[in-house]
Design an enzyme around this catalytic site. Structure first.
Site, short mmCIF file in Angstrom:
data_model
loop_
_atom_site.label_atom_id
_atom_site.label_comp_id
_atom_site.label_asym_id
_atom_site.label_seq_id
_atom_site.Cartn_x
_atom_site.Cartn_y
_atom_site.Cartn_z
N ASN A 35 -26.63 -17.29 -34.91
CA ASN A 35 -27.73 -16.35 -35.17
C ASN A 35 -27.69 -16.03 -36.66
OD1 ASN A 35 -29.48 -14.22 -35.38
ND2 ASN A 35 -28.25 -12.78 -34.17
N LYS A 70 -29.78 -14.42 -38.38
CA LYS A 70 -30.39 -13.12 -38.72
C LYS A 70 -31.34 -13.31 -39.92
CE LYS A 70 -26.43 -10.96 -36.63
NZ LYS A 70 -25.52 -9.82 -36.53
N GLU A 123 -29.62 -5.42 -32.74
CA GLU A 123 -30.30 -5.00 -33.97
C GLU A 123 -31.79 -4.80 -33.72
OE1 GLU A 123 -28.81 -8.20 -36.41
OE2 GLU A 123 -26.80 -7.32 -36.25
N GLU A 175 -22.43 -8.65 -26.38
CA GLU A 175 -22.09 -8.34 -27.76
C GLU A 175 -21.84 -6.84 -27.91
OE1 GLU A 175 -23.77 -11.47 -30.63
OE2 GLU A 175 -25.41 -10.10 -30.20
P1 PGA Z 1 -21.42 -11.37 -36.12
O1 PGA Z 1 -22.84 -11.19 -35.37
O2 PGA Z 1 -20.83 -12.67 -35.62
O3 PGA Z 1 -21.72 -11.39 -37.57
O4 PGA Z 1 -20.57 -10.20 -35.70
C1 PGA Z 1 -23.02 -11.56 -34.03
C2 PGA Z 1 -24.43 -11.28 -33.58
O5 PGA Z 1 -24.96 -10.20 -33.90
O6 PGA Z 1 -25.07 -12.11 -32.89
#
Ligand code: PGA
Length: 250
Positions: free
Chosen positions: A9, A11, A96, A166
């Site tokens: 991901n 983001k 998020e 998560e």
């Molecule tokens: P991270 O994010 O691996 O940077 O903790 C995971 C996610 O939000 O999918």
């Protein structure tokens, strides 16, 4: 047997040009790994470039979000049929999006149904906050999220989904849940809730990832847990060492 799935991901990182250049760095390495499904989820505007760059490989492409309506006056949104030419997956209900963009359980449920109707594999995110965790509310909260997300789905529809557990306190913090913590919520809460609402067969079929500060060092230990079927990876999916992470998962 559930085939594990590792999804990156990205983001809100990498322009379309950067995304395509990054794929050219990692594609052969990822394509050489067997025994695990692989997906990358770039920002929406980079999706076509990434889909082009992964052509001929086993690397799948996912969107990070999608709207449930087919078309219309929904400024800024993408309809399912806008992403299906490029994507096999769509992340839905990421914490998020829930925290910053007002996503609700009800909206996530509608999006899952729309995604499935268009042949996309939803990667449905659930997970508790630090406060909820410390208050001992993890089980009831996460179970409630799963029930709301899967309300009204048939067993076959649910089995076609991926769930990402998560814990919010583990996302981007460097604070990974221990294998015991992650495994016990994934098995004892997420899979158990699917069994409760849709039956044991679906619960045994559905793939459940862990997400939250997964990296190339801790992935093997997480994957060794029988209930953990892969990972949704944020920060560590932005670097060339994502190839090591996927290799260590296989
Ligand atoms: P991270 O994010 O691996 O940077 O903790 C995971 C996610 O939000 O999918």
């Amino acid at each position: 047997m559930r085939t594990p799935i590792i999804a990156g991901n990205w983001k809100m990182n990498k322009t379309a040009v950067e995304a395509a250049a990054f794929i050219s760095q990692i594609r052969d390495g990822l394509n050489a790994v067997s025994g695990v499904d692989i997906a990358v989820c770039p920002p929406a505007i980079a999706i076509p470039a990434v889909a082009e760059a992964v052509k001929g490989t086993k690397i799948g492409v996912g969107a990070q979000n999608m709207y449930f309506e087919e078309s219309g006056a929904f400024t800024g949104e993408l309809a399912p049929n806008m992403i299906t030419p490029f994507c096999q997956y769509v992340i839905l209900g990421h914490s998020e999006r829930r925290a910053y963009f007002g996503e609700t359980d009800e909206g996530v449920n509608k999006k899952i149904k729309a995604a499935l109707a268009h042949g996309l594999t939803p990667m449905v995110c659930v997970g508790e906050s630090l406060e909820q965790n410390e208050a001992g509310e993890t089980h009831s909260f996460v179970s409630g999220q799963v029930k709301a997300a899967f309300a009204g789905l048939t067993a076959d529809q649910a089995a076609a989904c991926v769930i990402a557990y998560e814990p919010i306190w583990a996302i981007g913090t460097g604070r990974t849940a221990t294998v015991e913590q992650a495994g016990s919520i994934i098995g004892g809460t997420v899979r158990a809730t699917i069994a409760e609402i849709l039956g044991d067969d679906v619960a045994q079929q559905i793939r459940i990832q862990y997400g939250g500060s997964v990296n190339e060092k801790n992935i093997a230990e997480l994957m060794a847990h029988p209930d953990i079927d892969g990972a949704l990876v944020g920060g560590a999916s932005l670097k060339p060492t994502f190839v090591d992470l996927v290799a260590n998962a296989a």
